[in-house]
Design a protein around this motif. Structure first.
Motif, mmCIF file in Angstrom:
data_model
loop_
_atom_site.group_PDB
_atom_site.id
_atom_site.type_symbol
_atom_site.label_atom_id
_atom_site.label_comp_id
_atom_site.label_asym_id
_atom_site.label_seq_id
_atom_site.Cartn_x
_atom_site.Cartn_y
_atom_site.Cartn_z
ATOM 1 N N GLY A 27 -6.692 17.400 -0.846
ATOM 2 C CA GLY A 27 -7.998 17.726 -1.424
ATOM 3 C C GLY A 27 -8.505 16.713 -2.431
ATOM 4 O O GLY A 27 -9.642 16.800 -2.880
ATOM 5 N N ASN A 28 -7.681 15.738 -2.808
ATOM 6 C CA ASN A 28 -8.040 14.870 -3.929
ATOM 7 C C ASN A 28 -8.558 13.497 -3.516
ATOM 8 O O ASN A 28 -7.898 12.792 -2.746
ATOM 9 C CB ASN A 28 -6.821 14.684 -4.839
ATOM 10 N N ALA A 29 -9.718 13.149 -4.060
ATOM 11 C CA ALA A 29 -10.301 11.829 -3.806
ATOM 12 C C ALA A 29 -10.314 10.971 -5.078
ATOM 13 O O ALA A 29 -9.955 9.802 -5.036
ATOM 14 C CB ALA A 29 -11.721 11.971 -3.271
ATOM 15 N N ARG A 30 -10.705 11.561 -6.194
ATOM 16 C CA ARG A 30 -10.716 10.780 -7.439
ATOM 17 C C ARG A 30 -9.311 10.299 -7.781
ATOM 18 O O ARG A 30 -9.111 9.206 -8.292
ATOM 19 C CB ARG A 30 -11.267 11.626 -8.598
ATOM 20 N N GLU A 31 -8.329 11.165 -7.442
ATOM 21 C CA GLU A 31 -6.944 10.791 -7.720
ATOM 22 C C GLU A 31 -6.530 9.542 -6.934
ATOM 23 O O GLU A 31 -5.683 8.771 -7.386
ATOM 24 C CB GLU A 31 -6.022 11.971 -7.366
ATOM 25 N N ALA A 32 -7.141 9.343 -5.774
ATOM 26 C CA ALA A 32 -6.845 8.128 -5.005
ATOM 27 C C ALA A 32 -7.279 6.895 -5.777
ATOM 28 O O ALA A 32 -6.599 5.864 -5.782
ATOM 29 C CB ALA A 32 -7.540 8.183 -3.636
ATOM 30 N N ILE A 33 -8.403 7.014 -6.458
ATOM 31 C CA ILE A 33 -8.892 5.873 -7.250
ATOM 32 C C ILE A 33 -7.958 5.635 -8.438
ATOM 33 O O ILE A 33 -7.648 4.496 -8.790
ATOM 34 C CB ILE A 33 -10.349 6.123 -7.721
ATOM 35 N N LYS A 34 -7.485 6.721 -9.035
ATOM 36 C CA LYS A 34 -6.510 6.570 -10.122
ATOM 37 C C LYS A 34 -5.263 5.837 -9.612
ATOM 38 O O LYS A 34 -4.768 4.903 -10.252
ATOM 39 C CB LYS A 34 -6.120 7.951 -10.669
ATOM 40 N N GLU A 35 -4.778 6.249 -8.438
ATOM 41 C CA GLU A 35 -3.587 5.608 -7.857
ATOM 42 C C GLU A 35 -3.815 4.114 -7.607
ATOM 43 O O GLU A 35 -2.947 3.291 -7.897
ATOM 44 C CB GLU A 35 -3.195 6.297 -6.542
ATOM 45 N N ILE A 36 -4.980 3.781 -7.040
ATOM 46 C CA ILE A 36 -5.183 2.355 -6.736
ATOM 47 C C ILE A 36 -5.377 1.537 -8.016
ATOM 48 O O ILE A 36 -4.921 0.395 -8.088
ATOM 49 C CB ILE A 36 -6.332 2.096 -5.730
ATOM 50 N N GLU A 37 -6.020 2.146 -9.010
ATOM 51 C CA GLU A 37 -6.183 1.408 -10.275
ATOM 52 C C GLU A 37 -4.821 1.075 -10.893
ATOM 53 O O GLU A 37 -4.596 -0.035 -11.384
ATOM 54 C CB GLU A 37 -7.033 2.222 -11.262
ATOM 55 N N LEU A 38 -3.921 2.053 -10.843
ATOM 56 C CA LEU A 38 -2.576 1.807 -11.375
ATOM 57 C C LEU A 38 -1.881 0.709 -10.576
ATOM 58 O O LEU A 38 -1.274 -0.205 -11.131
ATOM 59 C CB LEU A 38 -1.739 3.092 -11.311
ATOM 60 N N ASP A 39 -1.963 0.799 -9.236
ATOM 61 C CA ASP A 39 -1.281 -0.195 -8.404
ATOM 62 C C ASP A 39 -1.845 -1.598 -8.618
ATOM 63 O O ASP A 39 -1.105 -2.583 -8.603
ATOM 64 C CB ASP A 39 -1.344 0.202 -6.927
ATOM 65 N N ILE A 40 -3.149 -1.674 -8.825
ATOM 66 C CA ILE A 40 -3.760 -2.989 -9.088
ATOM 67 C C ILE A 40 -3.222 -3.528 -10.416
ATOM 68 O O ILE A 40 -2.802 -4.680 -10.508
ATOM 69 C CB ILE A 40 -5.299 -2.893 -9.109
ATOM 70 N N ALA A 41 -3.218 -2.660 -11.431
ATOM 71 C CA ALA A 41 -2.714 -3.079 -12.744
ATOM 72 C C ALA A 41 -1.253 -3.521 -12.651
ATOM 73 O O ALA A 41 -0.825 -4.433 -13.351
ATOM 74 C CB ALA A 41 -2.865 -1.938 -13.750
ATOM 75 N N GLU A 42 -0.500 -2.890 -11.778
ATOM 76 C CA GLU A 42 0.914 -3.219 -11.635
ATOM 77 C C GLU A 42 1.153 -4.478 -10.795
ATOM 78 O O GLU A 42 2.283 -4.935 -10.676
ATOM 79 C CB GLU A 42 1.657 -2.038 -10.987
ATOM 80 N N GLY A 43 0.089 -4.979 -10.152
ATOM 81 C CA GLY A 43 0.244 -6.236 -9.433
ATOM 82 C C GLY A 43 0.179 -6.157 -7.916
ATOM 83 O O GLY A 43 0.593 -7.097 -7.229
ATOM 84 N N ALA A 44 -0.359 -5.069 -7.377
ATOM 85 C CA ALA A 44 -0.483 -4.984 -5.913
ATOM 86 C C ALA A 44 -1.438 -6.059 -5.408
ATOM 87 O O ALA A 44 -2.422 -6.393 -6.071
ATOM 88 C CB ALA A 44 -0.990 -3.602 -5.508
ATOM 89 N N ASP A 45 -1.142 -6.608 -4.225
ATOM 90 C CA ASP A 45 -1.995 -7.629 -3.618
ATOM 91 C C ASP A 45 -2.913 -7.045 -2.560
ATOM 92 O O ASP A 45 -3.962 -7.610 -2.244
ATOM 93 C CB ASP A 45 -1.125 -8.725 -2.989
ATOM 94 N N MET A 46 -2.479 -5.954 -1.948
ATOM 95 C CA MET A 46 -3.269 -5.265 -0.925
ATOM 96 C C MET A 46 -3.017 -3.781 -1.095
ATOM 97 O O MET A 46 -1.947 -3.376 -1.561
ATOM 98 C CB MET A 46 -2.802 -5.664 0.483
ATOM 99 N N LEU A 47 -3.996 -2.987 -0.687
ATOM 100 C CA LEU A 47 -3.888 -1.537 -0.873
ATOM 101 C C LEU A 47 -4.017 -0.834 0.466
ATOM 102 O O LEU A 47 -4.773 -1.275 1.333
ATOM 103 C CB LEU A 47 -5.004 -1.053 -1.800
ATOM 104 N N MET A 48 -3.297 0.268 0.616
ATOM 105 C CA MET A 48 -3.377 1.003 1.871
ATOM 106 C C MET A 48 -3.815 2.440 1.631
ATOM 107 O O MET A 48 -3.453 3.041 0.617
ATOM 108 C CB MET A 48 -2.010 1.001 2.557
ATOM 109 N N VAL A 49 -4.581 2.948 2.580
ATOM 110 C CA VAL A 49 -4.933 4.366 2.600
ATOM 111 C C VAL A 49 -4.278 4.963 3.833
ATOM 112 O O VAL A 49 -4.324 4.384 4.917
ATOM 113 C CB VAL A 49 -6.467 4.575 2.677
ATOM 114 N N LYS A 50 -3.686 6.144 3.667
ATOM 115 C CA LYS A 50 -2.910 6.730 4.754
ATOM 116 C C LYS A 50 -2.847 8.244 4.615
ATOM 117 O O LYS A 50 -2.577 8.716 3.510
ATOM 118 C CB LYS A 50 -1.495 6.147 4.681
ATOM 119 N N PRO A 51 -3.054 9.038 5.687
ATOM 120 C CA PRO A 51 -3.540 8.641 7.011
ATOM 121 C C PRO A 51 -4.970 8.081 6.978
ATOM 122 O O PRO A 51 -5.537 7.912 5.904
ATOM 123 C CB PRO A 51 -3.513 9.969 7.791
ATOM 124 N N ALA A 52 -5.525 7.844 8.162
ATOM 125 C CA ALA A 52 -6.837 7.205 8.226
ATOM 126 C C ALA A 52 -7.953 8.156 8.656
ATOM 127 O O ALA A 52 -9.001 8.243 8.020
ATOM 128 C CB ALA A 52 -6.781 6.001 9.172
#
Ligand code: PBG
Ligand code: ZN
Length: 327
Positions: free
Chosen positions: A228-253
């Motif tokens: 049910g969560n969409a904003r939380e996905a943005i929180k997750e990607i922001e953290l991963d970017i800050a931690e040094g991720a080079d590419m991001l994945m969404v799953k399932p599609a």
């Protein structure tokens, strides 16, 4: 009707439609998943995934050559080990199955990009993606002890030749931990493709047949995201970017097209969509019954992922799609 506005004017001829097409799926968008198992000359079709096989390393190499010849730029490797234990030894051991497969593929097809899925669930006796207190049947994965094992796993995969590390276990801080581990081992240039927004999904069912990785008790809802969560996905990607991720994945599609779109809007990093096992199985089942036109359904679906914002699509349809696109 506004007589000066007739959108159909631009649909009147195939060449005109081609000229104004906004999204064009290409073979270079695709990544093909492969399942490595011990043994030799071994190929076993996954019951719930027609056309997908568990393959021994020699067969993985044959498959990798075919994938490369089709023009697909990369594969992602999953492993099914000989033995599973509480420490997920098969995940991080230098002689682990993914390590062996990565080395063999890079030797045979050096120009094929090898992505290593970095998780513990295929290697733990309980089937969870992380470390559990021995004897704990609650399924409460311990975050920080898991990070140490993931770090070891990523480094051994890079040492074995993996070009990209793809952590999929949804542990907090896993990108930072893996980045630190890779850097300390001299792999500063090895990119991390983070399964940043990974939902607790029933669509992974057939994969767990393929990878023999269903949790023995409990489920993955304490680490994978709530559907049910969409904003939380943005929180997750922001953290991963800050931690040094080079590419991001969404799953399932398929059920998460809006998330692909939101993630794309929120970042300038490349975005991958994982067209997961259950999505594949549904299409295959319908196609085998002659209920749908497989080629058209697959191409429409993959184009949809790209239109939603995916720069890369991990899909079990990759070889078929590449053939249909005419490599
Ligand atoms: C392991 C992992 C899973 C998938 C990719 N990596 C399964 C899971 O989380 O249970 C699913 C892929 C698919 O369904 O095709 N963490
Ligand atoms: Zn896992």
């Amino acid at each position: 009707m506004f007589p000066n506005q007739r959108p159909r004017r631009l649909r009147s001829h195939p060449q005109l439609r081609r000229m104004v097409r906004e999204t064009i799926l290409m073979t270079s968008d695709l990544i093909y998943p492969l399942f490595a198992v011990p043994g030799e000359g071994f190929a076993k079709e996954v019951r719930s995934m027609p056309g997908v096989f568990q393959l021994s390393v020699d067969k993985i190499v044959e498959e990798a050559k075919e994938v490369y010849d089709l023009g697909i730029p990369g594969i992602i490797l999953f492993g099914i080990p000989e033995d599973k234990d509480t420490d997920a030894t098969g995940a991080w051991h230098d002689c682990g199955i993914v390590q062996k497969a990565a080395t063999a593929v890079k030797q045979a097809v050096p120009d094929l990009i090898v992505i290593a899925d970095t998780c513990l669930c295929e290697y733990t006796s309980h089937g969870h993606c992380g470390y559990l207190e021995v004897g704990d049947l609650s399924g409460r994965v311990l975050n920080d002890p898991t990070l140490e094992l993931l770090k070891k796993t990523a480094v051994s995969q890079a040492q074995a030749g993996a070009d990209i590390i793809a952590p999929s276990g949804m542990m907090d801080g896993f990108v930072q931990a893996i980045r630190a581990g890779l850097d300390a081992a001299g792999f500063e240039d090895t990119p991390i493709m983070s399964y940043a927004a990974k939902y607790a999904s029933a669509y992974y069912g057939p994969f767990r047949d393929a990878a023999d990785s269903a949790p023995q008790f409990g489920d993955r809802r304490t680490y994978q995201m709530d559907p049910g969560n969409a904003r939380e996905a943005i929180k997750e990607i922001e953290l991963d970017i800050a931690e040094g991720a080079d590419m991001l994945m969404v799953k399932p599609a398929l059920a998460y097209m809006d998330i692909i779109w939101r993630v794309k809007e929120a970042t300038n990093l490349p975005v991958a969509a994982y067209n997961v096992s259950g999505e594949y199985s549904m299409v295959k089942a319908a196609a085998l019954n002659d209920w749908i036109d497989e080629q058209r359904v697959v191409m429409e679906t993959l184009t949809g992922f790209k239109r939603a914002g995916a720069d890369m699509i991990l899909t079990y349809h990759a070889k078929d799609a590449a053939r249909w696109l005419g490599a």
